[in-house]
Design a protein around this motif. Structure first.
Motif, mmCIF file in Angstrom:
data_model
loop_
_atom_site.group_PDB
_atom_site.id
_atom_site.type_symbol
_atom_site.label_atom_id
_atom_site.label_comp_id
_atom_site.label_asym_id
_atom_site.label_seq_id
_atom_site.Cartn_x
_atom_site.Cartn_y
_atom_site.Cartn_z
ATOM 1 N N THR A 32 -28.093 28.471 20.258
ATOM 2 C CA THR A 32 -27.945 27.081 20.676
ATOM 3 C C THR A 32 -28.957 26.306 19.843
ATOM 4 O OG1 THR A 32 -27.355 27.748 22.900
ATOM 5 C CG2 THR A 32 -28.087 25.477 22.611
ATOM 6 N N VAL A 33 -28.472 25.377 19.060
ATOM 7 C CA VAL A 33 -29.333 24.767 18.051
ATOM 8 C C VAL A 33 -30.074 23.532 18.582
ATOM 9 C CG1 VAL A 33 -28.295 25.690 15.978
ATOM 10 C CG2 VAL A 33 -27.186 23.793 17.122
ATOM 11 N N TYR A 34 -30.996 23.800 19.503
ATOM 12 C CA TYR A 34 -31.793 22.703 20.057
ATOM 13 C C TYR A 34 -33.254 22.850 19.667
ATOM 14 C CZ TYR A 34 -33.611 25.869 23.615
ATOM 15 O OH TYR A 34 -34.234 26.905 24.260
ATOM 16 N N SER A 35 -33.597 23.973 19.000
ATOM 17 C CA SER A 35 -34.956 24.169 18.519
ATOM 18 C C SER A 35 -34.904 25.331 17.528
ATOM 19 C CB SER A 35 -35.912 24.512 19.668
ATOM 20 O OG SER A 35 -35.635 25.823 20.117
ATOM 21 N N TYR A 36 -36.055 25.683 16.971
ATOM 22 C CA TYR A 36 -36.080 26.834 16.079
ATOM 23 C C TYR A 36 -35.879 28.091 16.901
ATOM 24 C CZ TYR A 36 -38.042 23.565 12.736
ATOM 25 O OH TYR A 36 -38.222 22.496 11.902
ATOM 26 N N ARG A 77 -30.187 16.617 25.555
ATOM 27 C CA ARG A 77 -31.507 16.113 25.947
ATOM 28 C C ARG A 77 -32.406 15.965 24.718
ATOM 29 N NH1 ARG A 77 -34.499 20.223 28.203
ATOM 30 N NH2 ARG A 77 -32.741 20.623 29.570
ATOM 31 N N GLY A 78 -32.376 16.987 23.866
ATOM 32 C CA GLY A 78 -33.213 16.959 22.667
ATOM 33 C C GLY A 78 -32.881 15.802 21.756
ATOM 34 N N SER A 79 -31.606 15.563 21.570
ATOM 35 C CA SER A 79 -31.224 14.486 20.657
ATOM 36 C C SER A 79 -31.621 13.134 21.246
ATOM 37 C CB SER A 79 -29.720 14.534 20.378
ATOM 38 O OG SER A 79 -28.987 14.196 21.537
ATOM 39 N N ARG A 80 -31.496 13.008 22.547
ATOM 40 C CA ARG A 80 -31.858 11.741 23.187
ATOM 41 C C ARG A 80 -33.362 11.509 23.040
ATOM 42 N NH1 ARG A 80 -30.056 12.729 28.268
ATOM 43 N NH2 ARG A 80 -32.205 13.012 28.969
ATOM 44 N N GLU A 81 -34.131 12.571 23.284
ATOM 45 C CA GLU A 81 -35.586 12.414 23.181
ATOM 46 C C GLU A 81 -36.021 12.141 21.752
ATOM 47 O OE1 GLU A 81 -36.988 16.012 24.966
ATOM 48 O OE2 GLU A 81 -36.601 15.302 27.005
ATOM 49 N N ALA A 82 -35.269 12.681 20.794
ATOM 50 C CA ALA A 82 -35.622 12.466 19.393
ATOM 51 C C ALA A 82 -35.065 11.149 18.864
ATOM 52 C CB ALA A 82 -35.113 13.627 18.550
ATOM 53 N N GLY A 83 -34.245 10.510 19.656
ATOM 54 C CA GLY A 83 -33.648 9.264 19.203
ATOM 55 C C GLY A 83 -32.653 9.460 18.066
ATOM 56 N N LEU A 84 -32.018 10.609 18.047
ATOM 57 C CA LEU A 84 -31.056 10.914 16.987
ATOM 58 C C LEU A 84 -29.672 11.137 17.593
ATOM 59 C CD1 LEU A 84 -33.137 13.597 15.031
ATOM 60 C CD2 LEU A 84 -32.629 11.268 14.255
ATOM 61 N N SER A 85 -28.672 11.036 16.740
ATOM 62 C CA SER A 85 -27.337 11.400 17.206
ATOM 63 C C SER A 85 -27.342 12.916 17.405
ATOM 64 C CB SER A 85 -26.289 11.022 16.164
ATOM 65 O OG SER A 85 -26.387 11.888 15.056
ATOM 66 N N LEU A 86 -26.397 13.397 18.194
ATOM 67 C CA LEU A 86 -26.344 14.838 18.451
ATOM 68 C C LEU A 86 -26.233 15.613 17.139
ATOM 69 C CD1 LEU A 86 -26.205 17.032 20.677
ATOM 70 C CD2 LEU A 86 -23.720 16.856 20.532
ATOM 71 N N ASN A 87 -25.375 15.130 16.251
ATOM 72 C CA ASN A 87 -25.176 15.836 14.977
ATOM 73 C C ASN A 87 -26.433 15.860 14.125
ATOM 74 O OD1 ASN A 87 -22.620 16.681 15.359
ATOM 75 N ND2 ASN A 87 -21.654 14.968 14.266
ATOM 76 N N ASP A 88 -27.101 14.719 14.040
ATOM 77 C CA ASP A 88 -28.313 14.673 13.218
ATOM 78 C C ASP A 88 -29.387 15.585 13.810
ATOM 79 O OD1 ASP A 88 -27.100 12.926 11.575
ATOM 80 O OD2 ASP A 88 -28.097 11.130 12.341
ATOM 81 N N ASP A 195 -25.225 11.681 29.030
ATOM 82 C CA ASP A 195 -24.565 12.217 27.841
ATOM 83 C C ASP A 195 -24.458 11.188 26.719
ATOM 84 O OD1 ASP A 195 -24.310 14.498 29.298
ATOM 85 O OD2 ASP A 195 -22.169 14.256 29.717
ATOM 86 N N GLY A 196 -24.683 9.916 27.048
ATOM 87 C CA GLY A 196 -24.651 8.871 26.024
ATOM 88 C C GLY A 196 -23.347 8.865 25.251
ATOM 89 N N GLN A 197 -23.474 8.976 23.919
ATOM 90 C CA GLN A 197 -22.295 8.923 23.044
ATOM 91 C C GLN A 197 -21.538 10.244 22.996
ATOM 92 O OE1 GLN A 197 -21.491 5.987 21.299
ATOM 93 N NE2 GLN A 197 -23.058 5.236 22.706
ATOM 94 N N VAL A 198 -22.126 11.265 23.602
ATOM 95 C CA VAL A 198 -21.519 12.591 23.466
ATOM 96 C C VAL A 198 -20.375 12.747 24.456
ATOM 97 C CG1 VAL A 198 -21.940 15.074 23.573
ATOM 98 C CG2 VAL A 198 -23.735 13.531 22.759
ATOM 99 N N ALA A 199 -19.156 12.640 23.953
ATOM 100 C CA ALA A 199 -17.999 12.780 24.835
ATOM 101 C C ALA A 199 -16.728 12.988 24.024
ATOM 102 C CB ALA A 199 -17.850 11.537 25.711
ATOM 103 N N TRP A 200 -15.822 13.714 24.616
ATOM 104 C CA TRP A 200 -14.504 13.898 24.013
ATOM 105 C C TRP A 200 -13.468 13.524 25.076
ATOM 106 C CZ3 TRP A 200 -18.693 16.873 22.994
ATOM 107 C CH2 TRP A 200 -19.002 17.124 21.650
ATOM 108 N N ASP A 201 -12.327 13.037 24.592
ATOM 109 C CA ASP A 201 -11.254 12.739 25.538
ATOM 110 C C ASP A 201 -10.522 14.011 25.901
ATOM 111 O OD1 ASP A 201 -11.584 9.994 25.799
ATOM 112 O OD2 ASP A 201 -10.664 9.669 23.828
#
Length: 466
Positions: A32-36, A77-88, A195-201
């Motif tokens: 799970t790519v949320y940290s090293y 959570r990590g992306s939100r705390e980092a202020g980045l998009s999930l992909n970035d 979840d912010g912008q993270v969503a799929w239909d």
RNA sequence: GGCGGGGUAGCCAAGUGGUAAGGCCGCGGUCUGCAAAACCGCUAUUCGCGGGUUCGAUUCCCGCCUCCGCCUCCA
């Protein structure tokens, strides 16, 4: 000679027979790519690497898939705390993950599907749809879709858990909505503000996939409804792999996995790694202590995958010394072999591989290697080994190393070092020991150490060790 | 409480109903201008504890002690 594996499902060692001839399909749970990733993760990946390489050495054609979980609670959570998009946010950890695989000489899987890939999301929706149609899945009041475990009587068989005895723990309570059974797990998580912008239909509203479903979707999409081997850490047995079986078999109607292989935990100083105990190491942390990829690989490889492995820096030092023994042996063999033609195969060349046939018994396999090292060193001491035999041993090592991947990195010396080395050789031929010692000191300052042997000076890089 | 995996020399760790692989460390030796390394040799009457089965158990059975992990999203 057959290959045997311990199958978690049957809790016994079974002969390995693939579904289709010599073709083997393997699915391995990835990061799970949320940290090293930490060294415990890499223990599991090195075990899977050993598995694949040994099967290949035995003539099987392996197709392996490893997933990348790039959407879940932690990545969001990590992306939100980092202020980045999930992909970035996840891109950075994906990149470091692949660098680490190379550093540890882990063979790449054939595919690394990502959970957020549209074709995977599509497959997940397809599977949920199938389960909804069969009334095995249901939508709860929170709009999420859950798997009804009471519709899958075998649920719990892999982990040997009795559902009535599931105890609610603190981890459960934070995640409870309107589920029918405490053990029902999410296939699709309804969108939440966090979840912010993270969503799929999806046909059931905006949301994101549940974690378990991801592996079922990717495995069945890329490898077909039934695979030979599924690997992961023991902590994945329940609920993750249990859920995978339930979803996959309910959706496809096929048996899902023939052999479940689980890797025991890595402990650090006798305890489970945790950040609060201060014994949590990423691969980078160990590298900073001055250890190379093959040293770390050896340390993580040398204990059978089903036993807990205690990681210590004493163990790292041991790994370094053990590798030195192999290096010295190879160097001696190379000096002797020159460009001689290898002699025909020697007796018992297969014992190393036979040891691995037995549920990847790496300790026994390494013992075979060290036995051979000692026996041939003794023969070389007595000048009883011919260049042709040495060449044959080197050829044998090639095969062994195709599995172990423990060969030495040969760092190239700078021209400056080589010039000093030449000067020193000249000084030595004049028996100018003072000059020789001066030059040795000069070369050491540049990071290289010299050993004087009958065959001349031998350079080796000084490994940093903090 | 349930499920699972361990406890073998200073450390790591194989293994078998017939008397203990291998690695590291340590010790002795060989080699060496010195040094370092390397190589060779040696190093567990004993396998957590107590019973039982057996001609014989570390290995099988019973009980106990102890360590570790899992029991809803951690490899």
């Amino acid at each position: 000679m057959s290959i045997r594996f311990y199958n978690t499902y049957s809790r016994s060692v079974e002969e390995f027979i693939p579904i289709e001839g010599c073709r083997v399909r393997i699915y391995t749970c990835g990061p799970t790519v949320y940290s090293y990733a930490h060294i415990g993760n890499y223990r599991a990946y090195i075990f899977e690497d050993l598995l694949q390489r040994h099967l290949e050495a035995r003539g099987f054609q392996v197709t392996r898939v490893m997933n990348i979980t790039d959407v879940d609670d932690k990545t969001i959570r990590g992306s939100r705390e980092a202020g980045l998009s999930l992909n970035d946010f996840t891109a950075k950890f994906k990149k470091s993950f692949f660098e680490d695989l190379d550093f540890l000489r882990i063979q790449r899987a054939d595919q690394f599907p990502e959970a957020t890939d549209p074709s995977n999301i599509g497959r997940m929706i397809e599977m949920i749809d199938e389960l909804m149609t069969k009334d095995i899945a249901y939508q709860a009041d929170d709009k999420s879709i859950y798997f009804r475990i009471n519709r899958f009587p075998q649920y719990g068989r892999l982990a040997h858990l009795n559902l009535d005895e599931l105890r609610p723990t603190s981890r459960v309570q934070s995640d409870e909505y309107e589920k029918e059974h405490i053990g029902d797990f999410a296939l699709w998580k309804a969108w939440d503000e966090k979840d912010g912008q993270v969503a799929w239909d999806s046909p059931w509203g905006k949301g994101r996939p549940g974690w378990h479903l991801e592996c079922s979707a990717m495995s069945t999409r890329l490898l077909g409804p039934e695979i030979d081997i599924h690997c992961g850490g023991v902590d994945n047995i329940f609920p993750h792999h249990e859920a995978e079986i339930a979803q996959s078999e309910s959706a496809t109607g096929h048996h899902f996995v023939r052999y479940w292989l689980h890797c025991a935990h890595l402990l650090v100083d006798g305890q489970k790694m945790s950040k609060s105990l201060g014994n949590f190491y990423t691969l980078r942390d160990v590298i900073e202590h001055g250890y190379t990829g093959r040293e770390i690989r050896y340390a993580l490889l040398r204990v059978n995958y089903r036993l807990p492995l205690n990681f210590t820096f004493d163990g790292m030092a041991e790994a370094r010394q053990s590798l030195l023994r192999i290096d010295q042996w190879l160097e001696r063999l190379q000096d002797l072999a020159g460009d001689a033609t290898p002699e025909p195969a020697f007796p018992n060349a297969d014992t190393f591989f036979v040891a691995l046939d037995d549920d990847l018994n790496i300790s026994a396999a390494l013992a075979e290697l060290y036995d051979r090292i000692r026996a041939t060193n003794r023969a070389m001491d007595r000048v009883e080994l011919t260049p042709g035999q040495a060449a044959a041993l080197l050829e044998w090592w090639e095969g062994v190393n195709q599995i172990l991947q423990l060969h030495r990195d040969i760092p190239s010396a700078t021209p400056e070092v080589l010039a000093l080395l030449a000067d020193r050789a000249a000084a030595r031929s004049e028996k100018n020991w003072t000059r020789s010692d001066e030059l040795r000191y000069e070369i050491e300052k540049l990071g290289w150490t010299i050993k004087d042997t009958k065959a001349g000076q031998k350079l080796s890089k000084i490994t940093a060790n903090k």
